[in-house]
Design an enzyme around this catalytic site. Structure first.
Site, PDB file in Angstrom:
ATOM      1  N   THR A 108       9.126 -73.599  -2.688  1.00  0.00           N
ATOM      2  CA  THR A 108       9.089 -74.780  -2.929  1.00  0.00           C
ATOM      3  C   THR A 108       8.891 -75.449  -1.543  1.00  0.00           C
ATOM      4  O   THR A 108       8.554 -74.611  -0.582  1.00  0.00           O
ATOM      5  CB  THR A 108      10.251 -75.112  -3.585  1.00  0.00           C
ATOM      6  N   ASN A 109       8.983 -76.810  -1.525  1.00  0.00           N
ATOM      7  CA  ASN A 109       8.930 -77.527  -0.332  1.00  0.00           C
ATOM      8  C   ASN A 109      10.038 -78.547  -0.356  1.00  0.00           C
ATOM      9  O   ASN A 109      10.725 -78.891  -1.172  1.00  0.00           O
ATOM     10  CB  ASN A 109       7.610 -77.944  -0.340  1.00  0.00           C
ATOM     11  N   ILE A 110       9.981 -79.447   0.881  1.00  0.00           N
ATOM     12  CA  ILE A 110      10.894 -80.311   1.401  1.00  0.00           C
ATOM     13  C   ILE A 110      10.590 -81.685   0.560  1.00  0.00           C
ATOM     14  O   ILE A 110      11.449 -82.631   0.861  1.00  0.00           O
ATOM     15  CB  ILE A 110      11.126 -80.557   2.662  1.00  0.00           C
ATOM     16  N   SER A 111       9.857 -81.924  -0.500  1.00  0.00           N
ATOM     17  CA  SER A 111       9.676 -83.094  -1.027  1.00  0.00           C
ATOM     18  C   SER A 111      10.891 -83.480  -1.835  1.00  0.00           C
ATOM     19  O   SER A 111      11.392 -82.737  -2.595  1.00  0.00           O
ATOM     20  CB  SER A 111       8.269 -82.910  -1.885  1.00  0.00           C
ATOM     21  N   ALA A 167       4.092 -82.891  -4.225  1.00  0.00           N
ATOM     22  CA  ALA A 167       3.831 -82.093  -3.185  1.00  0.00           C
ATOM     23  C   ALA A 167       3.559 -80.896  -3.916  1.00  0.00           C
ATOM     24  O   ALA A 167       4.435 -79.866  -4.036  1.00  0.00           O
ATOM     25  CB  ALA A 167       4.804 -81.896  -2.369  1.00  0.00           C
TER      26      ALA A 167
END
Ligand code: C5P
Length: 216
Positions: free
Chosen positions: A29-32, A96
């Site tokens: 996943t990502n930091i959005s 994102a």
């Protein structure tokens, strides 16, 4: 008093990160945080629009009077968006979205063993570019988060994805924070907005979007 700049318009949006499973418990996943997208969903609603928000996992409460469709992977986000794109007047891609998903996803939890697992990736579809290229495409707004060369990378992205308006921000100034500082890019060039609270920025973006919208 909030002017009803989007009265009668249907807005379809994406927000948050996506989650690409590796196995039964792990994923990429990502930091959005989803904060910018959710702020924009509230601002569009306040401007009179009917809002459908396709959201990755964020933990944020669904804004009142917004229809939220929860998704996990980029493919699920793509499918949900494409099901609704035909009836939307405006599409705003704030999510994102993961560029890649795991090709060799394991059904069960990977166990620690003799060899280190190798994760193979394959490309996800580009939701924004796909919606922008539909024959009766809604008015499309993209976002671009870059960690450097903001104007250059974002401008190339806007041209490649063929969107009339792109909102560009530096990752360091935007992701996970309550404030944001953006550049607006359109056919006329680029325009910097000062740093502000995400909800104030969302209201401003609604104004910018409404001003560029073709007549209903
Ligand atoms: O990830 P990227 O920087 O290319 O994202 C730019 C814009 O394209 C964003 O608006 C994002 O929501 C959208 N996007 C998308 N589908 C993807 C990748 C990005 O809709 N697979």
């Amino acid at each position: 008093f909030v002017p009803q700049r989007l009265a009668g318009r249907k807005v379809l949006m994406t927000a948050g990160p996506t989650f690409e499973p590796i196995d039964a418990v792990r994923g990429i996943t990502n930091i959005s945080s989803g904060k910018m997208g959710y702020a924009l969903a509230r601002a569009c609603r306040d401007a009179g629009a009917e809002v459908t928000l396709v959201s990755g996992p964020t933990g944020l409460p669904c804004p009142e009077d917004v229809q939220r469709l929860d998704v996990g992977t980029a493919q699920e986000m793509y499918d949900a968006v494409l099901r609704h794109a035909g009836s939307a007047d405006i599409f705003i891609g704030v999510a994102a979205v993961a560029d890649y998903r795991v090709r060799n996803r394991a059904e069960h939890k990977l166990k620690k063993g003799d060899s280190v697992p190798v994760i193979e990736l394959e490309e996800n579809p580009d939701i924004l570019a796909t919606v922008a290229s539909l024959p009766a495409a809604p008015f499309c707004v993209g976002f671009a988060a870059e960690s450097r060369n903001l104007l250059e990378y974002a401008d190339a992205k806007r041209r490649r994805k063929k969107v009339p308006l792109l909102v560009a921000n530096l990752v360091q100034k935007a992701m996970g924070r309550d404030t944001n500082e953006v550049l607006l890019l359109d056919d006329a060039g680029s325009h910097a907005l000062p740093e502000m609270d995400k909800q104030a920025l969302a209201a401003r973006l609604v104004e910018e979007l409404a001003a560029r919208l073709p007549p209903a």
